[in-house]
Scaffold this active site. Structure first.
Site, mmCIF file in Angstrom:
data_model
loop_
_atom_site.group_PDB
_atom_site.id
_atom_site.type_symbol
_atom_site.label_atom_id
_atom_site.label_comp_id
_atom_site.label_asym_id
_atom_site.label_seq_id
_atom_site.Cartn_x
_atom_site.Cartn_y
_atom_site.Cartn_z
ATOM 1 C CB CYS A 170 43.373 44.245 41.556
ATOM 2 S SG CYS A 170 43.103 42.507 41.144
ATOM 3 C CG HIS A 176 46.567 47.995 37.775
ATOM 4 N ND1 HIS A 176 46.706 47.589 39.088
ATOM 5 C CD2 HIS A 176 45.793 47.054 37.174
ATOM 6 C CE1 HIS A 176 46.046 46.469 39.268
ATOM 7 N NE2 HIS A 176 45.483 46.115 38.128
ATOM 8 C CE LYS A 207 50.130 44.865 39.324
ATOM 9 N NZ LYS A 207 50.189 46.338 39.383
ATOM 10 C CG HIS A 233 48.047 41.696 40.018
ATOM 11 N ND1 HIS A 233 47.997 42.674 40.985
ATOM 12 C CD2 HIS A 233 46.832 41.731 39.404
ATOM 13 C CE1 HIS A 233 46.831 43.269 40.955
ATOM 14 N NE2 HIS A 233 46.098 42.715 39.996
ATOM 15 C CG PHE A 268 39.045 40.557 38.080
ATOM 16 C CD1 PHE A 268 39.633 40.912 36.890
ATOM 17 C CD2 PHE A 268 39.424 39.371 38.678
ATOM 18 C CE1 PHE A 268 40.579 40.097 36.289
ATOM 19 C CE2 PHE A 268 40.372 38.543 38.095
ATOM 20 C CZ PHE A 268 40.951 38.909 36.894
#
Length: 567
Positions: free
Chosen positions: A318, A458, A488, A493, A554
């Site tokens: 991401c 984020h 978000k 996302h 991730f």
């Protein structure tokens, strides 16, 4: 190591003589075979040692070291039919090379000194095998060592913006939707999503294929369609002509593309597999493979705008979109290209991806009609909402932009990367990796944390992820109350596209001096400890000039973009 000026250019005509007939200046070969191989020596001196033996001192005709041979008086040898001035032949030797560390760029000169007609040969970059044969003279010329100099980095600015998001097509729809608190999160009504535990996502509300010429759209996956639409908007917004580089009078070799993607469009591969099962090999479309690769978006943007400088794809989970922008900043800074389209594109709202995220317990549930299911920084946050879209910036060297009178949104001042090295999916709860990326971005921008005026977080609304980011921000900001926004709740996302879309929003925040509110955070988690902009837009503070846009992925990928407002 050249021919002596005294060496007469007379043909060599070998013939045999006895040892006593040899005199200084003769071209000498011990056997006819040596003469045939052009291995000659010049007689420097003769010395009768006994009535039966003569000692002869020899030197290569183009210079070298002496050696001696002992000849019997009746022994026959070969001479070359001409004489040289033995006093003019240099007595030299090759320097020892055993301890020399050869480097790319070194020059090595070698001369086959035993052959009167030889020419010096120069080898560049590497040692040539066999260049140190007996009879050769070798000279090593090291590559010049230049003193280290500071890189002449160019300033990079943002001149164009484009976006396709769950709020609509275009940066206008994105910006108005953010300020108005609109949400692009919807229920997935397709038959293929029936039975999934979570059936909500941030999806683009129009079919991108309908906005492109049909023949071109059929050769693009959904993510590439998003990317091309966003790139076209950004290109036009930067003041360039429709069609691309040639129509804009640009050298296409000085323009690049840098896009982030995790998978690009997962549906193409899934669809190909389904057709294989249902119809056999002949049912699989021939373009399945080129439309599956994550690099298709960058490729299609380069094709659409005729960009030949480079078309790179960054895949860092991401963090991909933000890292792709950072990579483009460096390519312009250090002169590889003058202009770049950079950002991210993703289309991974597919049943298998949704089921996988749900199995990880990473997805938020809820009814989009009742409010955003995504709750960044909120006490009741319980996961992210999967999404799709694209965001693209046009970056240019400042001198290139100023020379053509372009409108400059802001400076792309710096960026930072780091890795958590903690877990395959979960963030490092200490936030140390995130803090490192934040420090590196500010340092790369030549700023201080006192200069930070706003942070685009984020904040995916996962329990551990939001806490780690908040802890890192508190650490590096040193207790300063810097306003923070998380988007978000508006968009979901957008995976590899998140960094690109949120960079577009961050640029608009600096340009308009307004910070969008954080949707979905009705009750702030006390453990966050940040000044989260909520409820309504807020004016950007006057003090400070740096805005940070964060993206974390991730596997511990951390990327931060630093933007600086300009007068």
């Amino acid at each position: 190591m050249t021919h002596s000026a005294e060496t007469p250019e007379v043909p060599i005509r070998p013939y045999e003589v006895t040892a006593p007939e040899v005199v200084p200046g003769d071209l000498f070969a011990l056997t006819p075979e040596e003469a045939a191989r052009h291995r000659w020596h010049v007689v420097i001196h003769t010395l009768p040692e006994s009535p039966e033996v003569i000692r002869v001192t020899l030197r290569p005709p183009l210079g070298g070291v002496d050696h001696e041979v002992v000849l019997r008086r009746e022994q026959r040898v070969t001479v070359g039919g001409r004489r040289l001035d033995e006093a003019a032949i240099p007595l030299v030797s090759s320097p020892p090379l055993d301890g020399v560390e050869f480097r790319d760029g070194d020059r090595l000169h070698t001369l086959r000194a035993v052959d009167p007609h030889a020419r010096e040969v120069t080898y560049v970059r590497r040692w040539a095998a066999g260049a140190d044969r007996a009879g050769d003279l070798v000279r090593h010329e090291p590559r010049p060592v230049r003193a280290a100099e500071a890189a002449g980095a160019r300033r990079v600015v943002v001149t164009g913006l484009g976006a396709v998001t769950p709020l609509g097509v275009g940066t206008g729809e994105l910006w108005d939707g953010l300020l108005e608190g609109r949400r692009g999160i919807r229920e997935l009504a397709g038959e293929e999503f029936a039975g999934l535990p979570v059936r909500i996502a941030g999806t683009v509300p129009v079919d991108p294929a309908g906005l492109l010429p049909r023949p071109a759209a059929r050769r693009m996956n959904r993510a590439a369609q998003f990317a091309v639409l966003a790139a076209r908007e950004a290109w036009a917004d930067a003041g360039y002509a429709d069609g691309g580089t040639r129509e804009s009078g640009l050298d296409p070799e000085r323009v690049g593309v840098s896009l982030g993607a995790i998978l690009g469009d997962a549906s193409v591969l899934v669809g190909g597999d389904r057709r294989l099962r249902d119809r056999g090999p002949r049912g699989v479309p021939p373009l399945t493979t080129p439309m599956t690769v994550p690099s298709q978006a960058a490729s299609q943007v380069s094709l659409d705008l005729h960009i030949t400088g480079e078309a790179r794809t960054v895949t860092s989970a991401c963090a991909s979109g933000t890292e792709a922008i950072g990579q483009a900043v460096d390519r312009i800074r250090f002169g590889r290209v003058d202009v770049a389209l950079a950002g991210g594109a993703e289309a991974v709202v597919t049943p298998a991806i949704m089921a996988s995220f749900a199995a990880m317990r990473a997805l938020a549930g809820g009814d989009p009609a009742a409010g955003s299911p995504s709750h960044p920084f909120a006490r009741d946050r319980d996961g992210f909402v999967n999404g799709e879209g694209a965001g693209v910036l046009v970056l240019e060297s400042e001198e290139h932009a100023r020379a053509r009178g372009a409108r400059v949104y802001c400076e792309a001042a710096g960026w930072g990367l780091s890795a958590d090295a903690h877990h395959v999916a979960a963030p490092d709860p200490t936030g140390d990796g995130i803090a490192l990326a934040l420090r590196r971005a500010v340092r790369d921008a030549g700023g201080l944390f006192d200069d930070v005026v706003h942070v685009n977080a984020h904040a995916t609304a996962t329990v551990d992820g939001d806490l780690a980011e908040a802890r890192a921000l508190r650490t590096v900001l040193g207790g300063r109350e810097v306003p923070v926004t998380a988007l978000k709740g508006h968009l979901g996302h957008l995976q590899g596209a998140a960094g690109g879309v949120e960079a577009v929003a961050a640029v608009l925040t600096l340009h308009h001096g307004v910070m969008p509110p954080t949707v979905g955070c009705a009750e702030l988690d006390d453990a966050i400890g940040l000044d989260v902009v909520r409820g309504a837009p807020r004016a950007l503070p006057d003090t400070g000039d740096l805005l940070l846009s964060n993206s974390f992925g991730f596997g511990g990928h951390n990327a931060v973009l630093a933007l600086r407002r300009v007068a």
